[in-house]
Each structure stands twice: as C-alpha cells, then as structure tokens.
Enzyme design. Structure first.
Site, PDB file in Angstrom:
ATOM      1  N   GLY A 143       0.782  -1.209  -0.043  1.00 15.69           N
ATOM      2  CA  GLY A 143       0.141   0.146   0.048  1.00 15.69           C
ATOM      3  C   GLY A 143       0.936   1.369  -0.041  1.00 15.69           C
ATOM      4  N   SER A 144       2.043   1.104  -0.079  1.00 20.34           N
ATOM      5  CA  SER A 144       2.913   2.514  -0.201  1.00 20.34           C
ATOM      6  C   SER A 144       2.862   3.056  -1.615  1.00 20.34           C
ATOM      7  CB  SER A 144       4.608   1.878   0.126  1.00 20.34           C
ATOM      8  OG  SER A 144       4.734   1.013  -0.740  1.00 20.34           O
ATOM      9  N   ASP A 145       2.690   4.450  -1.739  1.00 18.50           N
ATOM     10  CA  ASP A 145       2.912   4.983  -2.900  1.00 18.50           C
ATOM     11  C   ASP A 145       3.750   6.483  -2.816  1.00 18.50           C
ATOM     12  OD1 ASP A 145       1.073   7.042  -1.947  1.00 18.50           O
ATOM     13  OD2 ASP A 145      -0.713   5.494  -2.243  1.00 18.50           O
ATOM     14  N   TYR A 184      -3.164   0.068   7.244  1.00 17.71           N
ATOM     15  CA  TYR A 184      -4.725  -0.094   6.560  1.00 17.71           C
ATOM     16  C   TYR A 184      -5.593  -0.316   7.827  1.00 17.71           C
ATOM     17  CZ  TYR A 184      -3.425  -0.450   1.419  1.00 17.71           C
ATOM     18  OH  TYR A 184      -3.013  -0.280   0.497  1.00 17.71           O
ATOM     19  N   LYS A 218      -2.208  -2.228 -12.637  1.00 14.72           N
ATOM     20  CA  LYS A 218      -1.645  -1.080 -12.379  1.00 14.72           C
ATOM     21  C   LYS A 218      -0.376  -0.831 -11.511  1.00 14.72           C
ATOM     22  CE  LYS A 218      -4.356   1.599  -9.424  1.00 14.72           C
ATOM     23  NZ  LYS A 218      -5.633   2.110  -8.682  1.00 14.72           N
ATOM     24  N   LYS A 256       2.345   2.090  -9.522  1.00 14.00           N
ATOM     25  CA  LYS A 256       2.267   3.191  -8.741  1.00 14.00           C
ATOM     26  C   LYS A 256       3.611   3.850  -9.299  1.00 14.00           C
ATOM     27  CE  LYS A 256      -0.921   2.530  -5.652  1.00 14.00           C
ATOM     28  NZ  LYS A 256      -2.088   3.505  -5.558  1.00 14.00           N
ATOM     29  N   ASP A 281      -0.759   5.171 -11.613  1.00 18.43           N
ATOM     30  CA  ASP A 281      -1.336   5.910 -10.277  1.00 18.43           C
ATOM     31  C   ASP A 281      -0.216   6.746  -9.772  1.00 18.43           C
ATOM     32  OD1 ASP A 281      -2.875   6.854  -8.155  1.00 18.43           O
ATOM     33  OD2 ASP A 281      -3.166   4.956  -7.389  1.00 18.43           O
ATOM     34  N   ASN A 296      -1.149   9.160  -7.264  1.00 22.71           N
ATOM     35  CA  ASN A 296      -1.448   9.599  -6.068  1.00 22.71           C
ATOM     36  C   ASN A 296      -1.190  11.007  -5.566  1.00 22.71           C
ATOM     37  OD1 ASN A 296      -0.992   6.293  -5.692  1.00 22.71           O
ATOM     38  ND2 ASN A 296      -2.226   6.956  -4.303  1.00 22.71           N
ATOM     39  N   GLU A 307      -4.015   8.005 -13.074  1.00 27.33           N
ATOM     40  CA  GLU A 307      -4.743   8.120 -12.050  1.00 27.33           C
ATOM     41  C   GLU A 307      -4.418   9.212 -11.100  1.00 27.33           C
ATOM     42  OE1 GLU A 307      -5.897   4.375 -10.452  1.00 27.33           O
ATOM     43  OE2 GLU A 307      -6.350   5.236  -8.305  1.00 27.33           O
ATOM     44  N   GLU A 312     -10.820   8.458  -5.758  1.00 22.55           N
ATOM     45  CA  GLU A 312     -10.717   7.896  -4.624  1.00 22.55           C
ATOM     46  C   GLU A 312     -10.827   8.755  -3.488  1.00 22.55           C
ATOM     47  OE1 GLU A 312      -7.153   5.625  -5.220  1.00 22.55           O
ATOM     48  OE2 GLU A 312      -6.023   6.607  -3.384  1.00 22.55           O
ATOM     49  N   ASP A 325     -15.457   5.673  -4.790  1.00 25.06           N
ATOM     50  CA  ASP A 325     -15.173   5.248  -3.536  1.00 25.06           C
ATOM     51  C   ASP A 325     -16.295   4.734  -2.709  1.00 25.06           C
ATOM     52  OD1 ASP A 325     -12.790   4.384  -1.528  1.00 25.06           O
ATOM     53  OD2 ASP A 325     -14.267   5.345  -0.483  1.00 25.06           O
ATOM     54  N   HIS A 335     -12.428   2.444  -6.986  1.00 21.74           N
ATOM     55  CA  HIS A 335     -11.318   2.597  -6.187  1.00 21.74           C
ATOM     56  C   HIS A 335     -11.648   1.277  -5.179  1.00 21.74           C
ATOM     57  CE1 HIS A 335      -9.389   3.802  -2.354  1.00 21.74           C
ATOM     58  NE2 HIS A 335      -8.131   3.292  -3.064  1.00 21.74           N
ATOM     59  N   ALA A 336     -10.638   0.470  -4.961  1.00 14.05           N
ATOM     60  CA  ALA A 336     -10.770  -0.618  -3.825  1.00 14.05           C
ATOM     61  C   ALA A 336      -9.364  -0.968  -3.384  1.00 14.05           C
ATOM     62  CB  ALA A 336     -11.214  -2.103  -4.428  1.00 14.05           C
ATOM     63  N   GLU A 391     -11.336  -2.657  -9.171  1.00 13.36           N
ATOM     64  CA  GLU A 391      -9.733  -2.561  -8.741  1.00 13.36           C
ATOM     65  C   GLU A 391      -9.998  -3.888  -7.911  1.00 13.36           C
ATOM     66  OE1 GLU A 391      -8.299   0.834  -6.862  1.00 13.36           O
ATOM     67  OE2 GLU A 391      -6.362  -0.055  -6.870  1.00 13.36           O
TER      68      GLU A 391
END
Lengths: 428, 428
Positions: free
Chosen positions: A22-24, A31, A213, A215, A243, A245, A269, A297, A320, A347-348, A378
């Site tokens: 989940g790092s971007d 989470y 996808k 990042k 993406d 972000n 994105e 999102e 979202d 978005h998921a 997603e």
C-alpha cells in the site's frame, strides 16, 4: 419499519505499513477501519466501515459517535432517503467541520452504509440486488439532489433508472456466468524493488490478469524503468494503468506523462491534487486520446464529481464506497457518470473496499445498463481473509456475491485481534 | 531557536445557538474554539485556535492531539517553513483524512497558528508587523507551493513581496491614523425578526457603518423584503452585501440574484456549495458587472482558491485564518489573490476570527501594497470580551493592534467558564 436500537464503533487497524504494502507517492499506512455495527430489537445487525490509513482512525471513530443521535432510535427506511441522510450530512452544527468532506463525511459514510447493510439484510438480499431491483421512485428518493441539479435533475435520474430496467435479466445471467472485469494493483507498489515487481507481474499474468496498475510519482527515471519492466511482462495487448497519488503539480504531470505515454497507459490516476478540477482538465486536454485521466478515490463529495464531469476533466471516474456519505451519495455519482457517458472503475484495496465496491459496479451494469467494456473493479489481494463474506475473484473477474448485505462484516476474531490499541496485534 | 516543550488543547464553547446569533441558511451553532497552547522552556506561550459551530469541537480537539508529535520537541522557526508545516499537512497516514480539508486541516490551522503566534511573541511583534517586515526569502520559504505552481511560482511570489516593500512606511502611517475599512454583519441574521433588523441597521448607521451584510437564503420573498428594509435604512450610497451560506443550487442562485440585484448588492457571498468552482463561475458570469461573487470562509485549501481565481469565479476573495493550515497557507492565498488582482475581504465573526484576520488584511495592504479601496474586514460584535487583546473598531474601521502575537489569547476565566462539558456555563 426497522428501528435502530444501538450503535457500536470499533477502531480496527492492520499493521501493514512495515511491509510496504500500500505504499505510494503520498501514503504509507496501517490499513484501518472505522467499523460500525447497528443493532436492532429483531437481532439483525448492520455493518459499515470507512477506511483510513492508521493514525487518525480514532478521529473517524469519534465522528461516528458525534453522529450517533441521528441514527439510534431512528428508522432504517427513513435514513435511506435523502432527507434522512441529510440529518447527518447537514447537521446545523457538524456541517461546519466539512462541509461534506473529510473526517465527518467519512464517518457519515460508515454509518449510512451500515444503515443500508441493515436494510439489505432485513430484505435478505445482497446489496447489488437490493439496489438493482428497487423501484425507480425509491432510488430517486435516496439521492440528495441539492447542489447537483445543474448536472442531473430527479427527472433525468428517473429516466436513466427506468431505461436501465430493459435487459436487466439478461445482464444478470451474463454476469452470473462470466463475472465482472477487474484489474490488480498488487504488482507495483512504490515500496517494492524491481525484481519483486517483475516477479509479481509475471505471476499476475499467469493468474489470468489482463490489466494491472503500477504506482508512479517517484523519481521519473525510476517510474519509466518500472513501466518498462511491467509492460515487457504483460505484453502489448494487456492494459497498464498508472497511479501518481496526487504527487505532481499540474505542469509536472503534463511533462511526466509525455514520457510515460510511451508505455501506452490506459489511464493516469490522480495525476495531481484531488481537489483540482481545472488541473485535471488541463492534463486530460494535454493527453487527448492517448490516455484517460482518472480520479475519485479521495474526491470529497458529489459536487467534486459533478465538476470533473462538467469540465471534461476525466475519461474514467473512480468512485469510493465510503469516502462519501454512503450508498445514497454513490448513487448520485453513478447516475451523473451515466448521464455524462464516463465509465466508472471503482477504487478498492485497503480494508473491505473490494467487498463494498463490487456491489456498486454490478448495480451500474445491471440497473443502469452500463456496458462491461471499459469498466473494471480494482482488486488488491490483501486482508480479505478477515471478512465473513470475502470477494471471489476468478481469472481476473469478480463473481456475484450471494449472501445478504454489503459484504463488509469482519470476523469477530479479526475485530478482537486488530482492535487498536488493546488488541493482541498491537500490544506486542 | 525556540523549542516547543508542550501542547495543551481546550474545548471551549459559548452557548450562542439559543439566541439566534450567527444563524443563517445553513448553520445555527454554539460558537466554539479548539484552543491550543504551546509551551516553551523560556516561559513564552503560543496560542492558536480553530473555530467550530459547537457539536464536533471535540473532533478538532482530538485531531490536535493526533498532530501533537509533529510539534512537541520541534523548533518554531522550522515549523514556520513549508517543509515544517508539511510534516503536519502531509503526514503519510493522516493525509488520508483530508487530504488538506475538514477536521484534520482545521486542527493543523489551530496548531500552526499557535506556532506563528509563538514566533511573534518571541520577536515581541504583533503578527501584522512580524509578517510585513520579514525578508522576502523567509516569506517565500513559508509558502508550500506544491499544487499551486501553475498559478504562482516562488519567483513570482518573491517579486510581489519585493515590490510591496516600496511605500511600506507611508502605508503604515496611513493605517495608524485612519485604520482599515470594515463592515458589520450584526444587523441581519436570519434568526432575527424584521423589526430587530430595522433597529439594528439604524443603529449601525448611527455608529458610523457605511457597509453592512445581510443573510439571504430563506424564502426568497422574505429575502427581498428584508433587503428592502436594510437598503431603505442605509440609503443608496452605503454598501449592502448579501450572504446565502451555500443554500442555493447554481440555477437557483442565478434566478434569485436576478431579483435581489434590484437592491444593488456589492457582493453575493457563498451563493452555492463551497466546493463548486464551476458553479461560482457561472453565477459570476450571469451577474456580470452588477454584483461580485464572493466566497472562501469554508474553502478547504489553497487549491480551491487557486481554481476560483483561475476560473474568474469570484470578484472578492474571502480568506479565513483557521479553516486552512495557518499562516503559511494564508500567505499562499494572499499572494495568489494579489497576482490575479482580486481584492481580499476576510471572513470574521465566530470566536476570535476578527482578532485573527485583522493582521492578515494589514499585511495585505502594508507588504503586498494592496490598496484599501474595495477591501474590508468583516466585523461581528460578539464575544470579543473574552480575549486579552480584543480588536478595536472605531467608526467602522479596525485599528492596528499593538501587542505582540496573533491576538487570539483567551482570558483564563473565559477558558474556565466555557470549557465543555465541565465549565459552569455548561453544567447548568
């Protein structure tokens, strides 16, 4: 008539930050879920959640408490109407904390989604089916048209919903057989080294994924190199989404996408700040037909989505399920997208977001008649094991959920283990 | 180097809702402050606050606690730079709760304003003077240009700040003698009956006010009648401003303003949803030169202001001192307004907002060289008695504050009496 007799909120956090999942370019989180249970005298429990990134989950939990008096003692069906939802979103004192954005709005989303979950459970239907088979008048009554009538009137919404009844049964049979298209985001988090990206991409292709996808938003040369690795692994025909972000300024996004366009991305994105409607429009204009701009999102509310559509700023709209104030507001967004002819790809990821949004995409297809082409949900392969009704994704396609409700009920042992700060996962 | 050694936050609420003060088309609140004190080993205390409408003030207080680790143990000067402020506004986990909006951003505003107050107190200067006399490089370093470089670059900001040094002393002498123009909002809250509106307006004219603001957004016939009463009392030459507090849809705003334009309003404030940049642009276009569109008191951040300016959506820009993340972000907004040539008339009222924003308008005039013409600071005659350095307004004009700091320090007895829920004002 089903009356809500009690509300419980749990601060549930999964320690994901350490692994780099989940790092971007902007976020690196544990989470977490602000997890709401609504109780009834009949013994049915409604569950809803809003997703956060760890720190601050106590704030959305506290905001749920601030909204408690608007739901406890009140009727489920009434709260599923625009007037009912507005008691939460337009509280004369709490509205100042948004308006309709951030912590207070996300909390409203957790609560109102729990209300809708309760309604679906009482009806004995999965959410996609409850929504898809509701009479047009009830769906229209669920939408708060305040501040969006310049883009969508109640009459236009009714027309879209009536028209969508045609072919419902055939479409339903279709998705029962083949599922709903999806893509995976698990291959290219910024925290992963190149070799992990290559291995994960190769595995994704083996697992049947034809859309992935990555990042972007690190040093641009790194982004270019990683894009090359992934494009080489997936081949020229699969879809590659990117993406950023929100890390780029507008002109920076335009310059960087001029380079990344070489890898034929299907969309870019969040190329810049989520509130920047005019910025997204400029970026979309610079890309023309070469690449779609996608965002949503963290779009705060329906008024932001309205403008993105009015300005021609996006080629793909990403809703979202719990950033906005729940099912009613998402309906407004889906209806506006249908009217403007922009495909919705939700978005998921996170916690429970896949479980939630599958229902919304099925509704979009089944009741609004949106074609499957150009639409994908997603998929991120994290944390599904903690839910009582996790998503089923086979060969890169979501299968129709069958159990009643909105699918975000956590297993009791997950709540116990990951409750913050007292659960065993956090005491260590 | 001044190190922050501790942080205290107080939930302070004044029971104003019952009297109808501050009531408008959307809000009816108990004016409240999330009140922050920053402590130092030297014994100097910095104070900042963000304003809320009562319920939910516990959320902004909790958000301050979530930001505590970014300030306690850190250096004041560093936190006054863009990089320092960004540790609060771009925390990799907390950012998700905004981004840069709502509860978490307002809390950042309270905290960072307290940091700047501390800096001014250490320097022994009132905030307007600290800011107006800072070297250009330090002011530029305080602005986070991320996401606004398409509207304002650091070089452009530096040029505006350098140019503004010319004539600083003369302008300062001017405002020392004559003060800064203002207008009053105390005459026409929606909760007041016609006769109270008439009496208050008559008194305001006697007190020297030549600019007054009324609330609109009730039934349009009532708005028209009240506009007639106020225009009759103030005469044809005084300025009449109108404020709809976001209650209208875009087309409704256009239709209603076509009627209300008969009373020659100077501006229409918040004609529709605060996030609706394109909507404001359409409303401004429909009014042409007949009336300015004004907004900003709940504009979430600099990215919204940037777009309002880029789209030509406003003829007056209304900043707020503590809705955004404090002095640094307000500087970005003032600089963008100066570049686009749109006059700034700050939002005030509530608790401590007049005390805060006077400094910002003085800076706008003194250092950016913005003329006084077309500029006014809102004035509402409520709750000033609770501050140690309340504003001085004489004959409808703000006088320069002389004491060090940002002027939002509450008297200890006010904190004690109005602390929620334990203070005596709330125990009753």
């Amino acid at each position: 008539m089903t009356k809500i007799t009690g509300l419980t909120v749990h601060d549930v956090r999964f320690p994901t930050a350490a692994a780099g999942d989940g790092s971007d370019a902007i976020n690196r989180g544990d989470y977490s879920a602000t997890y709401v249970e609504l109780h009834t005298a009949e013994g049915v429990t409604g569950t809803g959640l809003t997703f956060t990134n760890g720190r601050g989950n106590e704030l959305t939990c506290a905001a749920v408490e601030a909204l408690r008096h608007h739901v406890v003692g009140h009727d489920v069906d009434r709260l599923c109407t625009a007037e009912g939802a507005r008691t939460l979103t337009a509280d004369v004192q709490l509205r100042w904390l948004g308006p309709e954005k951030g912590v207070i709005h996300m909390a409203a989303g957790a609560v109102l989604n729990a209300v809708w979950d309760l309604r679906a459970r009482v009806a004995g239907l999965p959410m996609w089916r409850l929504l898809s088979e509701l009479p047009t008048a009830e769906l229209v009554a669920a939408v708060d048209f305040r501040h969006i009538t310049d883009a969508l009137t109640p009459a236009e919404a009714a027309e879209l919903l009536d028209r969508g009844l045609d072919g419902y049964e055939e479409r339903r049979k279709g998705v029962e057989e083949t599922g709903f298209p999806s893509y995976t985001t698990s291959v290219g988090w910024l925290g992963y080294p190149d070799e992990k990206v290559r291995a994960l991409t190769r595995q994704a292709v083996k697992d049947g994924w034809t859309a992935v996808k990555m990042k972007v938003g690190g040093p641009i040369d790194d982004d270019v190199r990683r894009a090359g690795i992934i494009r080489a692994e997936i081949g020229p025909d699969a879809l590659l989404m990117m993406d950023a972000n929100q890390v780029w300024d507008v002109d920076e996004a335009i310059a960087n996408m001029a380079r990344l366009a070489a890898f034929e991305p299907h969309w870019i994105e969040e190329p810049t700040h989520a509130d920047d409607v005019l910025g997204h429009a400029r970026i979309q204009q610079s890309l023309g037909d070469r690449c779609r701009v996608a965002t949503g999102e963290v779009a705060a509310n329906k008024v932001i989505f309205k403008q993105l559509l009015q300005a021609g700023a996006i080629g793909v709209m990403q809703i979202d399920a719990c950033r906005v104030s729940g099912v009613g507001e998402v309906l407004a967004e889906l209806l506006m997208a249908a009217k403007f002819g922009v495909p919705v790809c939700p978005h998921a990821g996170g916690v429970g977001l896949c479980e939630y949004v599958q229902h919304l995409s099925f509704f979009d297809h089944l009741r609004l008649g949106s074609p499957l082409e150009g639409r994908m949900v997603e998929y991120v392969d994290h944390l599904h094991e903690h839910f009582t009704d996790p998503v089923t994704v086979v060969g890169g396609r979501y299968r129709l959920p069958e159990r009643p409700g909105y699918s975000v009920e956590l297993r009791p042992e997950a709540i116990a283990t990951y409750s913050f700060p007292a659960g065993p996962a956090w005491r260590a």
